[in-house]
Every structure is written in structure tokens, then in C-alpha cells.
Design a protein around this motif. Structure first.
Motif, PDB file in Angstrom:
ATOM      1  N   PRO A   1       2.809   0.218  -9.152  1.00 48.34           N
ATOM      2  CA  PRO A   1       3.579  -0.065 -10.372  1.00 48.34           C
ATOM      3  C   PRO A   1       4.966  -0.654 -10.146  1.00 48.34           C
ATOM      4  O   PRO A   1       5.453  -1.419 -10.962  1.00 48.34           O
ATOM      5  N   SER A   2       5.601  -0.294  -9.032  1.00 47.93           N
ATOM      6  CA  SER A   2       6.968  -0.773  -8.801  1.00 47.93           C
ATOM      7  C   SER A   2       7.029  -2.174  -8.216  1.00 47.93           C
ATOM      8  O   SER A   2       8.119  -2.741  -8.105  1.00 47.93           O
TER       9      SER A   2
ATOM     10  N   HIS B   1       6.107   5.836 -10.457  1.00 47.64           N
ATOM     11  CA  HIS B   1       6.551   4.609  -9.779  1.00 47.64           C
ATOM     12  C   HIS B   1       7.148   4.982  -8.429  1.00 47.64           C
ATOM     13  O   HIS B   1       7.986   5.888  -8.343  1.00 47.64           O
ATOM     14  N   VAL B   2       6.712   4.311  -7.396  1.00 44.86           N
ATOM     15  CA  VAL B   2       7.277   4.524  -6.059  1.00 44.86           C
ATOM     16  C   VAL B   2       7.765   3.172  -5.548  1.00 44.86           C
ATOM     17  O   VAL B   2       6.977   2.268  -5.275  1.00 44.86           O
TER      18      VAL B   2
ATOM     19  N   LEU C   1       9.706  -6.176  -8.475  1.00 42.55           N
ATOM     20  CA  LEU C   1      10.076  -4.773  -8.305  1.00 42.55           C
ATOM     21  C   LEU C   1      10.731  -4.246  -9.580  1.00 42.55           C
ATOM     22  O   LEU C   1      11.270  -5.009 -10.382  1.00 42.55           O
ATOM     23  N   VAL C   2      10.658  -2.939  -9.761  1.00 46.84           N
ATOM     24  CA  VAL C   2      11.243  -2.319 -10.943  1.00 46.84           C
ATOM     25  C   VAL C   2      12.746  -2.176 -10.724  1.00 46.84           C
ATOM     26  O   VAL C   2      13.200  -1.692  -9.690  1.00 46.84           O
TER      27      VAL C   2
ATOM     28  N   ILE D   1       0.850  -1.212   0.000  1.00 48.56           N
ATOM     29  CA  ILE D   1       0.000   0.000   0.000  1.00 48.56           C
ATOM     30  C   ILE D   1       0.881   1.257   0.000  1.00 48.56           C
ATOM     31  O   ILE D   1       0.549   2.267  -0.633  1.00 48.56           O
ATOM     32  N   LEU D   2       2.018   1.157   0.678  1.00 51.43           N
ATOM     33  CA  LEU D   2       2.901   2.314   0.813  1.00 51.43           C
ATOM     34  C   LEU D   2       3.472   2.768  -0.533  1.00 51.43           C
ATOM     35  O   LEU D   2       3.978   3.888  -0.646  1.00 51.43           O
ATOM     36  N   GLY D   3       3.400   1.871  -1.546  1.00 52.13           N
ATOM     37  CA  GLY D   3       3.905   2.228  -2.874  1.00 52.13           C
ATOM     38  C   GLY D   3       2.812   2.464  -3.888  1.00 52.13           C
ATOM     39  O   GLY D   3       3.080   2.591  -5.094  1.00 52.13           O
ATOM     40  N   ASP D   4       1.546   2.563  -3.430  1.00 49.61           N
ATOM     41  CA  ASP D   4       0.434   2.787  -4.361  1.00 49.61           C
ATOM     42  C   ASP D   4       0.545   4.159  -5.024  1.00 49.61           C
ATOM     43  O   ASP D   4       0.882   5.168  -4.373  1.00 49.61           O
ATOM     44  N   THR D   5       0.188   4.185  -6.318  1.00 54.72           N
ATOM     45  CA  THR D   5       0.126   5.488  -7.012  1.00 54.72           C
ATOM     46  C   THR D   5      -1.218   5.693  -7.700  1.00 54.72           C
ATOM     47  O   THR D   5      -1.404   6.687  -8.415  1.00 54.72           O
TER      48      THR D   5
END
Length: 876
Positions: free
Chosen positions: A274-275, A291-292, A353-354, A221-225
């Protein structure tokens, strides 16, 4: 030559292994002597010693190459080992960990030196094991995927593909293993069913209200965009284009519409990260989302995770869920079954992961690879595995080939401070753009399968297109491999071979299954059910292991490994050994020319029969082995040697051997010839015992390994086969009568044969066999049955009736008394059983099963009484 009374594999196997290699039988001659036939070994990983699956794979290859060598082909089986990047690095790291160290303590150069030491130790162990199994490889051509020749081929391939636009570098979503700390390809991810949880989390809307999404990985969730919904989902039409507030972190993210979203899953709304999700990565590309990345390469959270930075991913999940619950944002937690991707080497859960990696464009390479199989240029055995191959190739994706580990082929890529990227087979002296000399080489290494994909031609001298071995032995003919690496390795070899040589790497792919334990379970260290092939060799001998594995093999199918099969095969070895000792015993003081057969007029009926059976066996065995049906071929040879040769022909040969003179000479020549040819057919299955016996018999040539393949051994003789089959039928029938009547083996009886006209000479010629094998005292040929009714037992067989006088079979008076006594005992048992069953108390109290058992006993006694009455009537 004489051979010992007892066969001892330990005294035989090392001797012949050394002899074969010293004589160079496995190294093709300088000048080709026939059409080339090449197998390149699937190189075992230098991670550990060989297991029983390796044994099966290499024994199959050895059987094939031994046949082709004997058939006169210019046969090469090229051995070698694989550096197995991630796997080997992992085992060496585990060893260091036991010593309280890690690779970073040593540094890259020292660590790689440690891995080379490991390779030297286990590479030698693997070679020694293969030799112990009888592998007839050309050891003068042994290769390693990181030797200088293979390394050069890898560098040249990388440069060629890069220059053709087939290798590129970019930032894409990859499968990341936090334990191995490297990217791995899609094919290296194993998906396993796990029971997890589905979390329903509420996201507040910027304009008021909320939207609930479902996730199995709440820490992401912390990387949601963004949040995505299906554009046709009426529930969310009014929310498309609005913004939601990211829980805990408070970042604003858009609500978008995308066809990928399944309106039926969860709440119908999904978070977009996305990441850290391949599907979300594609959504972000379509919608231009940022991307986060919230994860470090070791699986811990980075600064983008806010207050959770530094936590392990699973600890972050735990603390984040607590925070969501405290804020009233965790709506519901459901049990959820799901497929989880794990690293195929260490079983760690993969994190998408990206990352910036190197890739191969696979689609352009796939067209010739598809055509090769569809048009039959490359054929799978069994054919059904072509579908597995075609499905993968038809749906192939770009291949991530860079790995963030230390052991392997370093990418031939250099970087300059001016921004120039230089790709070259050899280290450049300066930057072509700014002419600086200070260049930094890429630290990533190539995926192991990249170098393995070149194996069929790099080992033969490519990229030197005029290399003698490449011109002589490529393309190869057969690849033997398991079904589990069809797309890992087989397909990629076809891709690379067509792209770099314009030719297929091989014409046939023989697929074998797994070797499972007796209960059908996959062998593993955790179950403790693994089979060490070298322990089997030590206890039973290599030939026993080889024949056990080959006789149980059906192409493409798994097989079960039974201890009982080893015991049965050892008995077979002893049977063959004892047959050879019998022949050699009679050869003493007799000179027999090798491979010579007497003329037809000198042969006995039994001689003609065994030669005809040998011809059929050799022809059929050759056909089966050409079709890779080693299991069926093994059973055919087993039956011929055990039954036809040992149980029948040797026994039929004894009268001629005892007669001496020309008859003995003729039969000895047939015994030797048939045994020698059968040993040659058996040689690919059991090379050691066959060499030992073959050398003791009259022979031509230095070794059975280079003896001509006996495809046309023996002679066609349908008449002899028909006639001896009838005699065998008669012998079996007489033996059955003797057994039923309890006639002692030592008692010889007269046999009266009333033959049909065309069969009279057959039974006359076969009388020595009836006497020797059916316990006959004399064979009388009669025109009619001379016995009155009840005086003889008569049997009807092909072409004749055979009559056995009862008086000779048994002492009638004594037998009548014995049967009467037995009749009285049976009557007593019947009375007892009837009394018990007629007892109302027994029937009322006894369990139904006990009553049924008593009734079954009564029925059996009554049936036996009827048999006794019939037998008494016949005798009286």
C-alpha cells in the motif's frame, strides 16, 4: 532616402529594435484607442537561454500582435518569465556540484539567494534574446512568477481555495522523485517503455503449502501487507482468508480477494504494497490494510526493510534476489516489457510512496472548464486538440501541489504547537486558538504550475478586481503554446480563471508543434542536433529566422528545420531589397506623395493588373492570418513579391519609366504604393527589413509598426487580371520557343499577332510588354497569318495566334548543317549500341543491369534521331 547596395541585417535590426522601444510603440496608450487585444507570453523558464522552439512560439505571438496593432486594436503583448521551481533548482544544484558543493552546504536562505542570482542572469538573457527576435512586447509591463504582485496573487488563491474546501492536506500515495527529493503530480511523470524483468516469488502459507506471486519490483516485497487474488479465480478460492509468510522478514500477511486483480497476469496472485503502489493503496483503503513504508526520501531503504536498511533501492533489489534464490523462493525470472514512470525534469525513476501532501480538489473545478470548450467559449486551433483537453479534464484527478524543494512560493500555512493550522495570505502574528506568537511556517513550496495557472490575470492586477489593466485587457484573446502542455498548463489556467474571476482566461488556444531537425528527429543535447536561434540570427538575421519558421508552420504540426530554407529566405530578403533599390533609384529627383494612387485613366494595363493582384493578395493574406495560417500566408506573400511584383511588374514598368514624363510619374506612384502596402503585409513576418525599406519610401507616420493594416489595398479589376494573364501566357510561350530553338537573348525578333476581335486592343496595349519581356523587335497586328507553311513558328494563346518568322529565329542554312552533323553523330551512336547488343558474347557475359542500360541508351538515341528528322523536315 537611399539604402545600401547590400542588405546587412546587423546594421538594421538593432537600430530599429532600439527605436521601437524608445518610441513606445509597443506600450498601449493611456487612453484606449480601440477594442482590446491581449496576449500574455507563455513565460519561458529561467533555467537557460531560449531554444528554437521558444523562437517559433514567440515569433507566432509577435506576428499576431503586430497585425492587431496595425489593425487599430488596443494591443498588448505582456512579457515575463517563470521561476520553474524544480527545473531551476536542479540547474543551480548541478552548478554547485561542479564546485564540489550542494544546497545543504549553503543552507536554504543562501541557496535561494544563489537561485535569484541565476534568475537575474538568465532572465535578462531571455529578454535580450526576445528583443533580438523582434518581439514587440510591452517591456514596461514585464513580469516574473515570483515578483511581489504574482506572489500576492498566489497567496490569495491558496487561501480562497482552502476556505472553499478545494485545498486540503492528507497522506496519500504520491509520485516521489528520489533525485529531486520532492513529490510531483501525475502529469509530471513521463512513462517510457523499458525492458525489465518479471520475478515469480514463492510465499509460504501459515497452514502449509505456498502461493506464488509475480512482481517487477521485488524490493517492495519488504513492504507487503497482503496478497490479493481475484474473487472469481477458482484456483485460489480455498486460500482466501488464510495467511502467508512474508519472505525474508517472516511477517504474517492475509490473502484477500479483490476485483482489481487480473487473473490472467503473472500467476493470478499479486502482492499488495500500500505504501509504494497507487493501485495497492486503493486496495488497502477498501480492505483496511496497514501501510508499511520501506523507502527513505532519497531512495534508500529505511528500518522497516530489516537487514537491508541503508541500501540504495537497486542494491537492495540485487541482495534480496540473492537471498530469495538462496532460500529457494525465487521460482522464475522472465524478460518483461513495461512502462516505467520517470521524473519529467531529471529522468529519475519515480517511486510511488505515501506522504503527507497538499492537494487541490479538481472535480469541482472541472465543470466550467468542460463547458467552456464544449460550448466554443474557448476554441482550440486546430480543433482536434480540444479532444486532448476534454479527455484530461473529464478524467481529472486531485492535484498534488506541494513540493519538498526550496525554490518557489512557500505555502502560506503556519503551524502552532497547540495543533492549530493557520492558512493566511499574510503572516499571522499569533495563533487564533491559543494566542501563542511562536508559529512555524510550512517549508514546502507550491508546484510551479500553480502560479503559472494564474498567469493570464495575475499579471494584469488580480486579485485587485478594479485594477485598470485587469478591467481593460482581461480576458485575453490568444494563447500560443505547444501541444505538450495542454493539461500541464492550458487546462489549469481555464480551471483557475473560472473559479477566481468567473471568466475564461482567453478565447483561442493556438497550438504549434515541435521544431525537429532535417531528419525529423527531436532536438536534444544528446544528439547534438539543437539549433541555437541566436546563432541563426547572427549568421542570417532575425527576419530570415522568423520567415523560415513561420513559412514552415502549420498549426498543430511538427516542422523540420532545414538549412536550405534559411538560404532560400535570405535570397528572398535580397530580392525584396534589390526591388526596393530599383524603385528608390528611379525616385531620385522625383517627389511622390505617400499612399496616393493615380486615377484609373492614368494607369497602364500593367499598373491596373498589379493593383488588382495586390488587392487579392491583401484580402486573402488577411483571411489566412486571421485563421492563424501563417505558413500559407507567408507563401502567398512570397509568391506575390517574388513573381508578381519583381519578375513581372517591375519588368513591365520599365518601358514607362524609360519613357519619362507623366507615364514615369504614374508608374512610380504605383511601384511605391504597391511596394509599401506589400511591406506592411510582410511586416509581421519580417519586421526589420520592412521597416528599413518602408522608412526609405514615401510614407505617412512614424513607423510601419503602427501603419494601418492594408486589408483593402489595391483595386478590384478582373478585366486587367484577365488581360495581363493572357499577355503573360504569350510571353511565356515565346520564351519557351526561343529556348527550344537556342535563340540568343540578345536577338530581337518580330512578333506577328493575329488576335480575335475582342482581344485586338489588349494585344495592342500589351505590345510594350511583349517587346520588353519576350525579346520582341516589333509587334505587328495582322488579320491573318502572313507566312507560308514552314516559314514561321506559330503558337496559340488566349485570344490570339502569334507567329515568329523562322528566318529571324535562326540562320536556316547554318541550322540545317548543324542538325545534319548532330544527326550523323546520333546515327553513329545507334550503330554502336546495336552492334553491342547484337553481340552474343556481350549478352552472355554482361550483367542484366548493364544490358538494360545499353538498351535504354539505344532507345534514347533513336528518339533523338526522330526529333532531329522532324526538325530538319520543318526547316527544309
Amino acid at each position: 532616402m537611399d539604402i545600401p547596395k547590400i542588405y546587412d541585417p546587423k546594421q538594421v535590426e538593432s537600430k530599429w529594435s532600439q527605436y521601437w522601444n524608445e518610441q513606445g510603440f509597443f506600450t498601449p496608450s493611456t487612453e484606449p484607442r480601440g477594442d482590446a487585444f491581449t496576449i500574455v507570453i507563455p513565460p519561458p523558464n529561467v533555467t537557460d537561454r531560449l531554444h528554437v522552439g521558444h523562437a517559433l512560439n514567440n515569433i507566432l505571438q509577435d506576428a499576431i500582435i503586430r497585425i492587431k496593432r496595425m489593425q487599430g486594436y488596443d494591443a498588448l503583448w505582456l512579457p515575463g518569465t517563470d521561476h520553474a521551481g524544480i527545473a531551476t533548482q536542479n540547474v543551480v544544484e548541478r552548478r554547485l556540484l561542479r564546485e564540489g558543493k550542494n544546497r545543504h552546504d549553503l543552507g536554504r536562505e543562501a541557496f535561494v539567494a544563489e537561485v535569484w542570482k541565476w534568475k537575474e542572469q538568465y532572465g535578462k538573457d531571455i529578454t535580450d534574446q526576445l528583443k533580438a527576435l523582434g518581439a514587440s512586447c510591452d517591456w514596461t509591463r514585464e513580469r516574473f512568477t515570483m515578483d511581489e504582485g504574482c506572489s500576492r496573487a498566489v497567496r490569495e488563491t491558496f487561501v480562497k481555495l482552502y476556505e472553499r474546501g478545494l485545498i486540503y492536506r492528507g497522506s496519500y500515495i504520491v509520485n516521489w522523485c528520489p533525485h529531486c527529493r520532492t513529490a510531483i503530480s501525475d502529469d509530471e511523470v513521463e512513462h517510457r517503455e523499458h525492458q525489465g524483468k518479471l520475478y515469480l516469488v514463492r510465499y509460504s502459507l501459515a497452514n502449509g503449502g505456498h502461493i506464488t506471486v509475480a512482481t517487477t519490483r521485488p524490493e517492495t516485497i519488504l513492504g507487503d501487507t497482503a496478497i490479493a487474488v481475484n474473487p472469481n479465480d477458482a484456483r485460489f478460492q480455498a486460500l482466501i482468508g488464510q495467511e502467508a509468510i512474508l519472505p525474508v522478514l517472516g511477517r504474517r500477511i492475509p490473502i484477500i480477494a479483490d476485483d482489481y486483480v487480473d487473473a490472467e497476469f503473472g500467476t493470478g496472485a499479486v502482492k499488495v504494497t500500500p505504501s509504494h503502489d497507487p493501485n495497492d493503496f486503493e486496495i488497502a483503503e477498501r480492505h483496511g490494510l496497514p501501510h508499511v513504508r520501506i523507502l527513505n526520501f532519497d531512495g534508500t531503504m529505511n528500518a522497516e526493510a530489516g537487514s537491508f536498511a541503508g541500501l540504495d533501492r537497486y542494491e537492495c533489489r540485487k541482495q534480496l534476489l540473492q537471498e530469495l534464490l538462496a532460500q529457494g523462493l525465487l521460482v522464475e525470472t522472465r524478460e518483461h516489457s513495461m512502462q516505467v514512470g520517470e521524473c519529467y525534469r531529471c529522468d529519475t525513476t519515480i517511486e510511488p510512496l505515501v506522504s503527507r501532501q497538499w492537494f487541490v480538489r479538481m472535480k469541482p473545478l472541472s465543470l466550467p472548464a468542460l463547458a467552456a470548450v464544449r460550448e466554443g467559449v474557448v476554441q482550440f486551433v486546430p480543433e482536434r486538440f480540444a479532444k486532448v483537453y476534454l479527455h484530461w479534464v473529464e478524467n481529472v484527478k486531485d492535484w498534488c501541489i506541494s513540493r519538498q524543494i526550496w525554490w518557489g512560493h512557500t505555502l502560506p500555512v503556519w503551524y502552532c504547537e497547540c495543533g492549530e493550522t493557520i492558512v493566511a495570505a499574510d503572516a499571522p502574528a499569533l495563533c487564533p486558538s491559543c494566542h501563542r506568537h511562536e508559529l512555524t511556517q510550512e517549508t514546502d513550496v507550491l508546484d510551479t504550475w500553480f502560479s503559472s495557472a494564474l498567469w493570464p490575470f495575475e499579471t494584469l492586477g488580480w486579485p485587485d478586481e478594479t485594477a485598470p489593466d485587469l478591467m481593460r485587457f482581461f480576458p485575453t484573446q490568444v494563447l500560443v503554446t505547444g501541444y505538450d502542455i495542454i493539461y500541464f498548463w492550458v487546462a489549469r489556467m481555464v480551471f483557475m480563471s473560472y473559479e477566481l474571476t468567473g471568466r475564461p482566461p482567453f478565447s483561442h488556444v493556438l497550438i504549434h508543434g515541435l521544431v525537429r531537425d532535417a531528419e525529423g528527429r527531436k532536438m536534444s543535447k544528446s544528439l547534438g542536433n539543437g539549433i541555437d536561434p541566436m546563432a541563426v540570427v547572427d549568421s542570417f538575421g532575425a527576419d530570415t529566422l522568423r520567415f523560415t519558421l513561420l513559412s514552415g508552420n502549420t498549426p498543430g504540426n511538427d516542422m523540420r528545420f532545414y538549412q536550405e530554407r534559411l538560404e532560400a529566405t535570405r535570397s528572398f530578403c535580397n530580392k525584396v531589397w534589390n526591388a526596393a533599390r530599383f524603385v528608390l533609384l528611379h525616385l531620385q529627383d522625383t517627389v511622390i506623395a505617400a499612399d496616393e494612387l493615380p486615377s484609373d485613366r492614368e494607369l497602364t494595363l500593367a499598373d491596373r493588373y498589379i493593383l488588382a493582384q495586390l488587392h487579392n493578395t491583401a484580402t486573402k493574406a488577411t483571411r489566412l492570418l486571421e485563421q492563424f495560417e501563417f505558413g500559407e500566408g507567408a507563401k502567398l506573400l512570397y509568391e506575390f513579391l517574388w513573381s508578381e511584383y519583381c519578375d513581372w511588374y517591375i519588368e513591365m514598368a520599365k518601358p514607362a519609366l524609360q519613357a519619362g514624363g507623366d507615364s514615369k510619374q504614374t508608374t512610380l506612384r504605383v511601384l511605391c504604393y504597391t511596394l509599401s502596402r506589400t511591406l506592411e503585409l510582410l511586416h509581421p513576418f519580417m519586421p526589420f527589413i520592412t521597416e528599413e525599406i518602408w522608412q526609405a519610401l514615401p510614407h505617412r507616420g512614424a513607423s510601419i509598426t503602427v501603419a494601418p493594416w492594408p486589408e483593402t489595398a489595391g483595386r478590384v479589376d478582373v478585366v486587367a487580371q484577365t488581360q495581363v494573364s493572357a499577355l503573360m501566357e504569350a510571353i511565356r510561350a515565346i520564351r519557351n520557343i526561343r529556348a527550344e530553338m537556342g535563340v540568343a537573348p540578345s536577338r530581337r525578333i518580330e512578333l506577328t499577332v493575329v488576335a480575335e476581335a475582342e482581344w485586338g486592343e489588349v494585344y495592342k496595349a500589351g505590345s510594350p510588354y511583349l517587346l520588353a519581356l519576350a525579346g520582341g523587335k516589333e509587334v505587328k497586328l495582322a488579320e491573318a497569318n502572313p507566312f507560308a507553311k514552314g516559314e514561321a513558328v506559330s503558337i496559340v494563346v488566349t485570344g490570339a495566334e502569334i507567329h515568329l518568322a523562322l528566318a529571324q529565329l535562326v540562320d536556316i542554312e547554318a541550322e540545317v548543317k548543324r542538325l545534319q552533323a548532330e544527326q550523323s553523330a546520333v546515327c553513329a551512336e545507334i550503330d554502336r549500341a546495336r552492334g553491342k547488343l547484337q553481340n552474343e558474347g556481350f549478352r552472355a557475359k554482361a550483367p542484366a543491369a548493364l544490358i538494360a542500360a545499353e538498351e535504354a541508351k539505344l532507345a534514347a538515341h533513336e528518339a533523338k534521331l526522330a526529333q532531329l528528322a522532324k526538325r530538319l523536315a520543318e526547316l527544309q
